[in-house]
Structure formats: structure tokens, C-alpha cells
Design an enzyme around this catalytic site. Structure first.
Site, PDB file in Angstrom:
ATOM      1  N   ASP A 201     -11.492  -0.932   0.448  1.00 33.25           N
ATOM      2  CA  ASP A 201     -10.254  -0.571   1.427  1.00 33.25           C
ATOM      3  C   ASP A 201      -8.826  -0.547   1.976  1.00 33.25           C
ATOM      4  O   ASP A 201      -8.258  -0.965   0.783  1.00 33.25           O
ATOM      5  CB  ASP A 201     -11.327  -2.231   2.081  1.00 33.25           C
ATOM      6  CG  ASP A 201     -11.272  -2.564   3.564  1.00 33.25           C
ATOM      7  OD1 ASP A 201     -12.143  -2.190   3.853  1.00 33.25           O
ATOM      8  OD2 ASP A 201     -10.713  -3.770   3.828  1.00 33.25           O
TER       9      ASP A 201
ATOM     10  N   ASP B  32     -14.704  -2.422  -3.502  1.00 36.04           N
ATOM     11  CA  ASP B  32     -13.861  -3.571  -2.774  1.00 36.04           C
ATOM     12  C   ASP B  32     -13.359  -3.866  -3.554  1.00 36.04           C
ATOM     13  O   ASP B  32     -13.276  -5.725  -2.620  1.00 36.04           O
ATOM     14  CB  ASP B  32     -13.823  -3.964  -0.946  1.00 36.04           C
ATOM     15  CG  ASP B  32     -14.756  -2.861   0.114  1.00 36.04           C
ATOM     16  OD1 ASP B  32     -14.232  -1.474  -0.455  1.00 36.04           O
ATOM     17  OD2 ASP B  32     -14.339  -2.981   1.121  1.00 36.04           O
TER      18      ASP B  32
ATOM     19  N   LYS C 297     -11.381   4.072   1.858  1.00 34.11           N
ATOM     20  CA  LYS C 297     -12.037   4.216   3.409  1.00 34.11           C
ATOM     21  C   LYS C 297     -10.945   2.976   4.395  1.00 34.11           C
ATOM     22  O   LYS C 297     -10.476   1.805   3.879  1.00 34.11           O
ATOM     23  CB  LYS C 297     -12.970   3.018   2.917  1.00 34.11           C
ATOM     24  CG  LYS C 297     -13.556   1.948   2.802  1.00 34.11           C
ATOM     25  CD  LYS C 297     -15.289   2.149   2.291  1.00 34.11           C
ATOM     26  CE  LYS C 297     -15.185   0.357   2.130  1.00 34.11           C
ATOM     27  NZ  LYS C 297     -14.722  -0.814   2.759  1.00 34.11           N
TER      28      LYS C 297
ATOM     29  N   HIS D 157      -6.248  -0.060   4.422  1.00 38.45           N
ATOM     30  CA  HIS D 157      -6.062   0.238   5.939  1.00 38.45           C
ATOM     31  C   HIS D 157      -3.962   0.035   6.788  1.00 38.45           C
ATOM     32  O   HIS D 157      -3.129  -0.312   5.700  1.00 38.45           O
ATOM     33  CB  HIS D 157      -6.171  -1.296   6.500  1.00 38.45           C
ATOM     34  CG  HIS D 157      -7.835  -1.488   6.976  1.00 38.45           C
ATOM     35  ND1 HIS D 157      -8.562  -1.025   7.824  1.00 38.45           N
ATOM     36  CD2 HIS D 157      -8.128  -2.877   6.172  1.00 38.45           C
ATOM     37  CE1 HIS D 157     -10.002  -1.396   6.941  1.00 38.45           C
ATOM     38  NE2 HIS D 157      -9.776  -2.613   6.661  1.00 38.45           N
TER      39      HIS D 157
ATOM     40  N   HIS E  31      -5.986  -7.440   5.522  1.00 38.49           N
ATOM     41  CA  HIS E  31      -5.915  -7.165   4.303  1.00 38.49           C
ATOM     42  C   HIS E  31      -5.810  -5.981   3.874  1.00 38.49           C
ATOM     43  O   HIS E  31      -5.843  -4.812   4.549  1.00 38.49           O
ATOM     44  CB  HIS E  31      -7.407  -8.113   4.203  1.00 38.49           C
ATOM     45  CG  HIS E  31      -8.826  -7.077   5.269  1.00 38.49           C
ATOM     46  ND1 HIS E  31      -8.738  -7.194   6.663  1.00 38.49           N
ATOM     47  CD2 HIS E  31      -9.161  -6.341   5.110  1.00 38.49           C
ATOM     48  CE1 HIS E  31      -9.420  -5.918   6.785  1.00 38.49           C
ATOM     49  NE2 HIS E  31     -10.160  -5.333   5.637  1.00 38.49           N
TER      50      HIS E  31
ATOM     51  N   HIS F 210      -3.680  -1.230  11.588  1.00 40.04           N
ATOM     52  CA  HIS F 210      -5.159  -1.315  11.443  1.00 40.04           C
ATOM     53  C   HIS F 210      -5.791  -2.220  13.119  1.00 40.04           C
ATOM     54  O   HIS F 210      -5.412  -3.274  13.128  1.00 40.04           O
ATOM     55  CB  HIS F 210      -5.950  -1.781  10.507  1.00 40.04           C
ATOM     56  CG  HIS F 210      -6.847  -0.428  10.053  1.00 40.04           C
ATOM     57  ND1 HIS F 210      -8.211  -1.066  10.609  1.00 40.04           N
ATOM     58  CD2 HIS F 210      -8.032   0.751  10.480  1.00 40.04           C
ATOM     59  CE1 HIS F 210      -9.733  -0.405  10.531  1.00 40.04           C
ATOM     60  NE2 HIS F 210      -8.402   0.308  10.234  1.00 40.04           N
TER      61      HIS F 210
ATOM     62  N   CYS G 132     -19.239  -5.008   3.458  1.00 40.67           N
ATOM     63  CA  CYS G 132     -19.158  -3.309   3.025  1.00 40.67           C
ATOM     64  C   CYS G 132     -20.488  -3.216   1.948  1.00 40.67           C
ATOM     65  O   CYS G 132     -20.596  -1.723   2.190  1.00 40.67           O
ATOM     66  CB  CYS G 132     -17.905  -3.224   2.092  1.00 40.67           C
ATOM     67  SG  CYS G 132     -16.429  -3.265   3.630  1.00 40.67           S
TER      68      CYS G 132
END
Ligand code: VGL
Ligand code: ZN
Length: 198
Positions: free
Chosen positions: A47, A9, A107, A49, A82, A53, A152
Site C-alpha cells: 500500500d 500489505d 498500489k 499512498h 497510513h 491521499h 485488501c
């Protein structure tokens, strides 16, 4: 060289100026770029989203960022918005050398469930596919670097150990959020799981 470098990330929103900025998040990038030459495989996670989310505090009227809530799969920290798919904050930091990456794994793309780990979503059951990819390539040793150490990175390295990979966290090439002692807990959990902290 049978080990993979898994870079977690390293995105604009987790670096200074981002919406979920990790202190000194950008200061590990040069070291990570240099480390890529040592690895047989380089994997970047991202990351990623949807704008609504369920891990975003903005989706929970009355709750503030960093509050804890209960999801069907267990407790979940609520975050500032984010790494929204396609937005500047979700892009890799411009200093990160992405050309060397063999795989970019996204992810957290399902609205109803978060995914800290590169291996499983936060229900700790739904796989991301990374385990199969690494095993198909014959990779057994994993070095982890990136953001954030206590979320993470830690969840990914703990899952790696649980899956039987030899896992190391390159602590100088990580930075953490440290929410209510989460840093000390993550490091203790990693040591207890047999993850090498180097
Ligand atoms: C992360 C919080 C929310 C991380 C991702 O990369 O550590 N933390 N989403
Ligand atoms: Zn996230």
C-alpha cells in the site's frame, strides 16, 4: 508448483504499533515466510499512498477516521493516515522475508483513488497490471495471505476469482480489521465467489 503466493500489505502501519494496526498482524509473518518455499512465484503488495491521499480522513475536514464517504467511484471508508510513500509505516515489516519476492506491486499511489485490490483500483476498472504479469508467467492458481482479511485480501481474492484464477485464501495467515461486520461479510462474499478458504 504452478501457484503464486500473493502476500498482501505486510507493512509496518498494519502491524501492532502502526497507524492502522490490525490485531495480531505481525503474528502471521513466520507462517507466511515458511509458505514461500511452496510457491512457484511470490508477489508482495505494498500500500503506497501520497501524503495527501483522498482515503485519509485528514483530507476531509469534519470527518473522522472510519467514517464512510462518497467518492466519484463509490463509497469509501476514510482511514487514519497510513503507508505514506517512503515513510517507515509503508516499509515491509522487518520480519518479512522479502528476498524471496519475484515482484513487489505498489498500489494506491494515485491521490484521487484508493486501491484495496492487487488487481484493480477501487473504481474496479483501472488495472494495476498484476493480471498481465501472472498470465505472462503462466500462473493460474493463487494463494492469498496478509492484511487485512476483510479489505485488501478479500478484494484481491474476489477480483482473482472474477478474472478466472483459481483463488484460495489462507485464512490462518491473514488477520482482519472487522469494521461494522466487514469480516463476516468478506468471508461470505469470498465463499459465494468460489474462493476456497483454507
Ligand atoms: C488496507 C485499508 C486501507 C488493507 C489498505 O491493506 O487492507 N486497508 N488501506
Ligand atoms: Zn491504504
Amino acid at each position: 508448483m504452478s501457484h503464486a503466493l500473493i502476500i498482501i500489505d505486510l507493512q509496518n502501519d498494519f502491524c501492532p504499533g502502526g497507524t492502522l494496526a490490525v490485531t495480531e498482524g505481525d503474528q502471521i509473518i513466520a507462517g507466511i515466510n515458511a509458505q514461500m518455499a511452496e510457491a512457484a512465484a511470490v508477489v508482495l503488495t505494498q500500500d503506497w499512498h501520497p501524503h495527501d491521499h483522498s482515503s485519509f480522513a485528514s483530507q476531509h475536514p469534519g470527518l473522522d477516521p472510519y467514517a464512510l464517504t462518497d467518492m466519484p467511484y463509490g463509497p469509501q471508508v476514510l482511514w487514519p493516515d497510513h503507508c505514506v510513500q517512503g515513510a517507515h509505516g509503508a516499509a515491509f515489516h522487518p520480519d518479512l522475508d522479502t528476498t524471496r519476492a519475484d515482484l513487489i506491486l505498489r498500489k494506491g499511489f494515485r491521490r484521487e483513488i484508493d486501491s484495496y485490490s492487487a488487481f484493480f483500483e477501487n473504481d474496479q476498472i483501472t488495472p494495476t497490471g498484476l493480471e498481465g504479469y501472472l498470465r505472462n508467467r503462466g500462473i493460474t492458481q493463487l494463494d492469498f495471505a496478509g492484511l487485512a482479511t476483510d479489505f485488501c485480501v478479500a478484494w484481491s481474492a474476489l477480483d482473482a476469482a472474477r478474472l478466472g484464477f483459481q483463488a484460495r485464501v489462507l485464512t490462518e495467515l491473514c488477520r482482519g480489521i472487522d469494521l461494522d461486520g466487514s469480516m463476516a461479510k468478506a468471508l461470505a462474499d469470498l465463499r459465494a465467489a468460489g474462493v476456497d478458504l483454507v
